[in-house]
Scaffold this motif. Sequence first.
Motif, PDB file in Angstrom:
ATOM      1  N   CYS A 150       0.865  -1.179   0.000  1.00 16.11           N
ATOM      2  CA  CYS A 150       0.000   0.000   0.000  1.00 16.11           C
ATOM      3  C   CYS A 150       0.904   1.233   0.000  1.00 16.11           C
ATOM      4  O   CYS A 150       1.652   1.452   0.955  1.00 16.11           O
ATOM      5  N   SER A 151       0.829   2.029  -1.061  1.00 14.69           N
ATOM      6  CA  SER A 151       1.784   3.122  -1.258  1.00 14.69           C
ATOM      7  C   SER A 151       1.733   4.197  -0.175  1.00 14.69           C
ATOM      8  O   SER A 151       2.746   4.826   0.120  1.00 14.69           O
ATOM      9  N   ASN A 152       0.572   4.416   0.428  1.00 22.11           N
ATOM     10  CA  ASN A 152       0.486   5.445   1.469  1.00 22.11           C
ATOM     11  C   ASN A 152       0.254   4.850   2.862  1.00 22.11           C
ATOM     12  O   ASN A 152      -0.168   5.543   3.781  1.00 22.11           O
ATOM     13  N   GLY A 153       0.544   3.555   2.995  1.00 20.59           N
ATOM     14  CA  GLY A 153       0.368   2.894   4.286  1.00 20.59           C
ATOM     15  C   GLY A 153       1.584   2.071   4.675  1.00 20.59           C
ATOM     16  O   GLY A 153       2.680   2.260   4.144  1.00 20.59           O
ATOM     17  N   TYR A 154       1.360   1.152   5.601  1.00 16.74           N
ATOM     18  CA  TYR A 154       2.424   0.254   6.076  1.00 16.74           C
ATOM     19  C   TYR A 154       2.161  -1.156   5.549  1.00 16.74           C
ATOM     20  O   TYR A 154       1.022  -1.633   5.568  1.00 16.74           O
ATOM     21  N   SER A 155       3.232  -1.801   5.083  1.00 24.44           N
ATOM     22  CA  SER A 155       3.066  -3.108   4.434  1.00 24.44           C
ATOM     23  C   SER A 155       4.137  -4.095   4.862  1.00 24.44           C
ATOM     24  O   SER A 155       5.294  -3.721   5.099  1.00 24.44           O
ATOM     25  N   ILE A 156       3.716  -5.355   4.956  1.00 23.55           N
ATOM     26  CA  ILE A 156       4.643  -6.480   5.108  1.00 23.55           C
ATOM     27  C   ILE A 156       4.459  -7.344   3.874  1.00 23.55           C
ATOM     28  O   ILE A 156       3.358  -7.840   3.617  1.00 23.55           O
ATOM     29  N   ILE A 157       5.505  -7.495   3.084  1.00 19.31           N
ATOM     30  CA  ILE A 157       5.404  -8.245   1.833  1.00 19.31           C
ATOM     31  C   ILE A 157       6.520  -9.281   1.735  1.00 19.31           C
ATOM     32  O   ILE A 157       7.550  -9.171   2.403  1.00 19.31           O
ATOM     33  N   ASN A 158       6.291 -10.279   0.896  1.00 19.12           N
ATOM     34  CA  ASN A 158       7.324 -11.275   0.639  1.00 19.12           C
ATOM     35  C   ASN A 158       8.395 -10.699  -0.290  1.00 19.12           C
ATOM     36  O   ASN A 158       8.111  -9.805  -1.092  1.00 19.12           O
ATOM     37  N   ASN A 159       9.589 -11.238  -0.199  1.00 19.24           N
ATOM     38  CA  ASN A 159      10.669 -10.810  -1.094  1.00 19.24           C
ATOM     39  C   ASN A 159      10.483 -11.497  -2.450  1.00 19.24           C
ATOM     40  O   ASN A 159      11.198 -12.427  -2.806  1.00 19.24           O
ATOM     41  N   GLU A 160       9.470 -11.025  -3.180  1.00 19.48           N
ATOM     42  CA  GLU A 160       9.062 -11.665  -4.430  1.00 19.48           C
ATOM     43  C   GLU A 160      10.142 -11.615  -5.510  1.00 19.48           C
ATOM     44  O   GLU A 160      10.300 -12.563  -6.279  1.00 19.48           O
ATOM     45  N   VAL A 161      10.842 -10.504  -5.581  1.00 19.84           N
ATOM     46  CA  VAL A 161      11.826 -10.333  -6.661  1.00 19.84           C
ATOM     47  C   VAL A 161      12.928 -11.372  -6.561  1.00 19.84           C
ATOM     48  O   VAL A 161      13.255 -12.063  -7.534  1.00 19.84           O
ATOM     49  N   GLU A 162      13.512 -11.516  -5.372  1.00 22.59           N
ATOM     50  CA  GLU A 162      14.600 -12.489  -5.212  1.00 22.59           C
ATOM     51  C   GLU A 162      14.092 -13.924  -5.351  1.00 22.59           C
ATOM     52  O   GLU A 162      14.785 -14.789  -5.883  1.00 22.59           O
ATOM     53  N   ALA A 163      12.874 -14.167  -4.870  1.00 23.13           N
ATOM     54  CA  ALA A 163      12.291 -15.511  -4.988  1.00 23.13           C
ATOM     55  C   ALA A 163      12.061 -15.865  -6.462  1.00 23.13           C
ATOM     56  O   ALA A 163      12.346 -16.980  -6.905  1.00 23.13           O
ATOM     57  N   GLY A 164      11.530 -14.903  -7.212  1.00 20.21           N
ATOM     58  CA  GLY A 164      11.305 -15.131  -8.636  1.00 20.21           C
ATOM     59  C   GLY A 164      12.598 -15.386  -9.390  1.00 20.21           C
ATOM     60  O   GLY A 164      12.660 -16.245 -10.279  1.00 20.21           O
ATOM     61  N   LYS A 165      13.634 -14.641  -9.011  1.00 20.48           N
ATOM     62  CA  LYS A 165      14.949 -14.853  -9.631  1.00 20.48           C
ATOM     63  C   LYS A 165      15.445 -16.274  -9.383  1.00 20.48           C
ATOM     64  O   LYS A 165      16.019 -16.924 -10.267  1.00 20.48           O
ATOM     65  N   LYS A 166      15.229 -16.752  -8.174  1.00 22.35           N
ATOM     66  CA  LYS A 166      15.715 -18.087  -7.795  1.00 22.35           C
ATOM     67  C   LYS A 166      15.062 -19.170  -8.658  1.00 22.35           C
ATOM     68  O   LYS A 166      15.740 -20.070  -9.168  1.00 22.35           O
TER      69      LYS A 166
END
Length: 327
Positions: A150-166
């Motif tokens: 959420c661009s104007n809030g607080y977020s906890i997200i998975n490290n999708e970029v590194e996971a996708g690279k793997k």
Amino acid sequence: MSKKLTILDIAKFSGVGKSTVSRFFNNGYVSEEVREKIQKVIVEHGYAPNLFARGIKTKNNKFIGVIVPCFDSTTTSTILMNLDTKLREKGYIPLIINTNHNIELEKANLDNLWRLNVEGIIVLATQITPEHKNFIKRTQLPTLFVGQLCSNGYSIINNEVEAGKKIGNKILKANLKKILYIGVDEKDITVGITRREAIFKILKKSSDIELTEIKSDFSLEKTEILVDEYLKNNTPDCIISATDNMAFGAIKAIQKNKFKIPEDISVSGFGGYRISDMITPRLTTIKFNNERAGILAGESIIKLINGEDIPKIQKIDFEFLDRESIK
């Protein structure tokens, strides 16, 4: 009385005003004479005040709203169990609302919880809409999104970029050329866009790779139908599924069409569910630390409620489970 006694009834039987009864229950000033009248009515009628209703309308009530998309998801249940433990450990009470993936219900319940005066809200989000962002701006209520940014809030997200690279690099090293990717609707930014683009960016480094994409709905059943139809005229070297659940659907379709895994078709997923380690061959997948996500969500919302600073974005790491389903 046959009906449940109300504060208005108590006021009537005591011969006092409703506001006086309210002060009595909220520890405000009431003369001793009036207090005795009210207590006498309560005893005679066996009145039990609704502590939940009273408590949730006061400040510092220790209630935190938690909105989830479903209860039958391994990811959701793992996050929820660890979140619940952390909140209760700190003296907070979670009010959990299930939306059954209905985004309109999710948006409505944000306002419902706000009107109940909860101290904060945690949303295990499937998508972020303008209404979500407006809610943050309008209410200023401590709100935390888990799983979506959420661009104007607080977020906890998975490290999708590194996971996708793997996953992408694993496919490249396995020299698999004809790839079928099973994705989801792009309204789900995290899985539908970020996860997909991280994988595709790596695969497109090879000019020899042929990429085909099918969009499913996270379910095993629909994915099985889609892959079964695809396999009638195509034989990919590998099927990458955006989630383990969809990978299981793909596996059923592969077996139905008499192909072998990984000899004929390799398969990978995202999720790292326990069952992915029990099927044969074991599924190559990404296991995000959902236990940590639940604990971190609990810690973070309490800090926000207490006015403490936390990062706008917190990322959850992962483990790459390199197993036998990729040749």
